[in-house]
Design an enzyme around this catalytic site. Structure first.
Site, mmCIF file in Angstrom:
data_model
loop_
_atom_site.group_PDB
_atom_site.id
_atom_site.type_symbol
_atom_site.label_atom_id
_atom_site.label_comp_id
_atom_site.label_asym_id
_atom_site.label_seq_id
_atom_site.Cartn_x
_atom_site.Cartn_y
_atom_site.Cartn_z
ATOM 1 N N THR A 14 0.813 -1.219 0.000
ATOM 2 C CA THR A 14 0.000 0.000 0.000
ATOM 3 C C THR A 14 0.846 1.268 0.000
ATOM 4 O O THR A 14 0.309 2.366 -0.086
ATOM 5 C CB THR A 14 -0.943 0.018 1.223
ATOM 6 O OG1 THR A 14 -0.157 -0.055 2.420
ATOM 7 C CG2 THR A 14 -1.916 -1.149 1.172
ATOM 8 N N CYS A 132 18.372 4.367 -5.129
ATOM 9 C CA CYS A 132 17.822 4.964 -6.346
ATOM 10 C C CYS A 132 18.813 5.912 -7.029
ATOM 11 O O CYS A 132 18.968 5.883 -8.254
ATOM 12 C CB CYS A 132 16.515 5.688 -6.046
ATOM 13 S SG CYS A 132 16.571 6.753 -4.588
ATOM 14 N N GLN A 159 17.670 15.259 -5.221
ATOM 15 C CA GLN A 159 16.729 14.164 -5.032
ATOM 16 C C GLN A 159 15.321 14.647 -4.682
ATOM 17 O O GLN A 159 15.123 15.449 -3.764
ATOM 18 C CB GLN A 159 17.256 13.213 -3.952
ATOM 19 C CG GLN A 159 18.580 12.585 -4.365
ATOM 20 C CD GLN A 159 19.154 11.617 -3.344
ATOM 21 O OE1 GLN A 159 20.363 11.564 -3.149
ATOM 22 N NE2 GLN A 159 18.308 10.828 -2.695
ATOM 23 N N SER A 162 9.827 12.300 -3.313
ATOM 24 C CA SER A 162 9.291 10.931 -3.353
ATOM 25 C C SER A 162 10.328 9.917 -2.904
ATOM 26 O O SER A 162 9.986 8.782 -2.573
ATOM 27 C CB SER A 162 8.794 10.577 -4.763
ATOM 28 O OG SER A 162 9.827 10.746 -5.722
ATOM 29 N N GLY A 163 11.604 10.344 -2.839
ATOM 30 C CA GLY A 163 12.626 9.474 -2.277
ATOM 31 C C GLY A 163 12.399 9.203 -0.802
ATOM 32 O O GLY A 163 12.936 8.235 -0.252
ATOM 33 N N HIS A 238 14.849 11.997 -9.662
ATOM 34 C CA HIS A 238 16.120 12.512 -9.164
ATOM 35 C C HIS A 238 16.989 12.980 -10.329
ATOM 36 O O HIS A 238 16.917 12.432 -11.438
ATOM 37 C CB HIS A 238 16.908 11.422 -8.430
ATOM 38 C CG HIS A 238 16.296 10.966 -7.147
ATOM 39 N ND1 HIS A 238 15.242 11.603 -6.531
ATOM 40 C CD2 HIS A 238 16.612 9.900 -6.337
ATOM 41 C CE1 HIS A 238 14.936 10.963 -5.414
ATOM 42 N NE2 HIS A 238 15.750 9.939 -5.267
#
Length: 328
Positions: A14, A132, A159, A162-163, A238
């Site tokens: 989720t 990432c 970055q 959302s990292g 990024h």
């Protein structure tokens, strides 16, 4: 013979990366026979439509993991440390997106375009997805690092929030509309934050040391590497500035041809918009270094939730299916 379809599990289903796992597996037409979705206690029982079915989120506690072929982990380091070995013991091949096992000597750390063969050279039931920013930064070197004698790499990453997962995205949106930050130490909508992760004794942050140590492991490198990691007010994707010192002089025009491929697209001035939602990275600003006698610089952008996370993990599973007769 290899199976026609596979039983999969997604841990952290989720969350942001868990949803990207589902999206990527569906887009890639991954041969799913059955899927089990695992989430936190607060999401237990939540209905999720995935792989053509209405599935119910399960919790990990006191559960049975038998019969799973591939388990994709996207729930963070602590969950991976506690449960990835249990999935592996039950027979699943775990592909973990956290930092939990990346630097373990016997755990493969894989970018398929660079070192896919490492999956089988140190074969185990847990395979680690790199950080990432490391994936995105290294992709333009995929076709040249074995041909070019590299002496040094310097990274500066920019970055996206959302990292940090959904909590980072929510803090960006929250502060954009004038509310106080709840996750970051500053109003991320109005500034940059040149510190990602805990600061270590050497002055580098946890994120910076990830890029340094993971690059060494992936490239089997012993040359000096430095990194500065910066959080910026961008929702997704990024960017990384990369400075490479080489032993010999570089022909930039020839280098551009060698670096460009289906997975690495050239854009003169790459932005996050060029790679958002894409399975490939975009690089540009390719030029001779003015800091080193021999070397070059480039800027690369990539979707940190896809090539930097979910897509890279799915590629690992695809490579295993395509290159072995039996994953057990």
């Amino acid at each position: 013979m290899k199976n026609l379809t596979y039983n999969i599990a997604i841990v952290g289903a989720t969350g942001l990366i868990g949803r990207k796992f589902i999206e990527t597996l569906e887009k890639r037409n991954f041969p799913v026979n059955s899927a089990r979705l695992f989430a936190s206690k607060k999401s237990e029982g939540k209905k999720i439509f995935a792989f053509g079915k209405q599935l119910t989120a399960e919790t990990l506690e006191n559960n049975d993991f038998k019969g799973i072929d591939f388990a994709f982990f996207g729930a963070g380091k602590e969950v991976s440390q506690n449960y990835a070995p249990l999935f592996a013991k039950s027979g699943a091949l775990v592909i973990d997106n956290s930092s939990a096992f990346r630097m373990n000597e016997n755990t493969p750390l894989v970018i398929p375009e660079i070192n896919a063969e490492g999956i089988f050279a140190s074969y185990g039931k847990i395979i680690a997805n790199p950080n990432c920013s490391t994936i995105i930064a290294l992709m333009p070197l995929a076709n040249i690092y074995k041909k070019t004698e590299i002496k040094r790499i310097i990274y500066t990453s920019y970055q996206a929030v959302s990292g940090s997962g959904m909590k980072g995205i929510k803090d960006l949106l929250r502060t954009r509309y004038g509310f106080s930050p709840e996750y970051y130490s500053v109003d991320i909508s109005e500034t940059i934050l040149p510190e990602i992760g805990e600061k270590k004794a050497n002055g580098y942050t946890e994120e910076e040391m990830k890029m340094i140590n993971e690059t060494r492991k992936i490239l089997n490198a012993n040359f000096p590497i430095s990194a500065t990691c910066v959080r910026v007010p961008v929702e997704n994707c990024h960017g990384v500035s990369v400075e490479v010192e080489t032993e010999n002089e570089i022909d930039i025009a020839e280098l551009k041809k060698q670096m460009t491929c289906e997975a690495v697209r050239y854009v003169e001035t790459p932005t996050c918009k060029d790679s958002d939602g894409k399975f490939y990275v975009t690089f540009g600003r390719l030029r001779k270094s003015l800091a080193f006698e021999n070397g070059f610089s480039y800027f690369v952008t990539g979707d940190n939730t896809l090539k930097g996370a979910a897509f890279n993990a799915v590629q690992i599973a695809e490579y295993i299916i395509d290159n072995t007769k039996n994953i057990k």
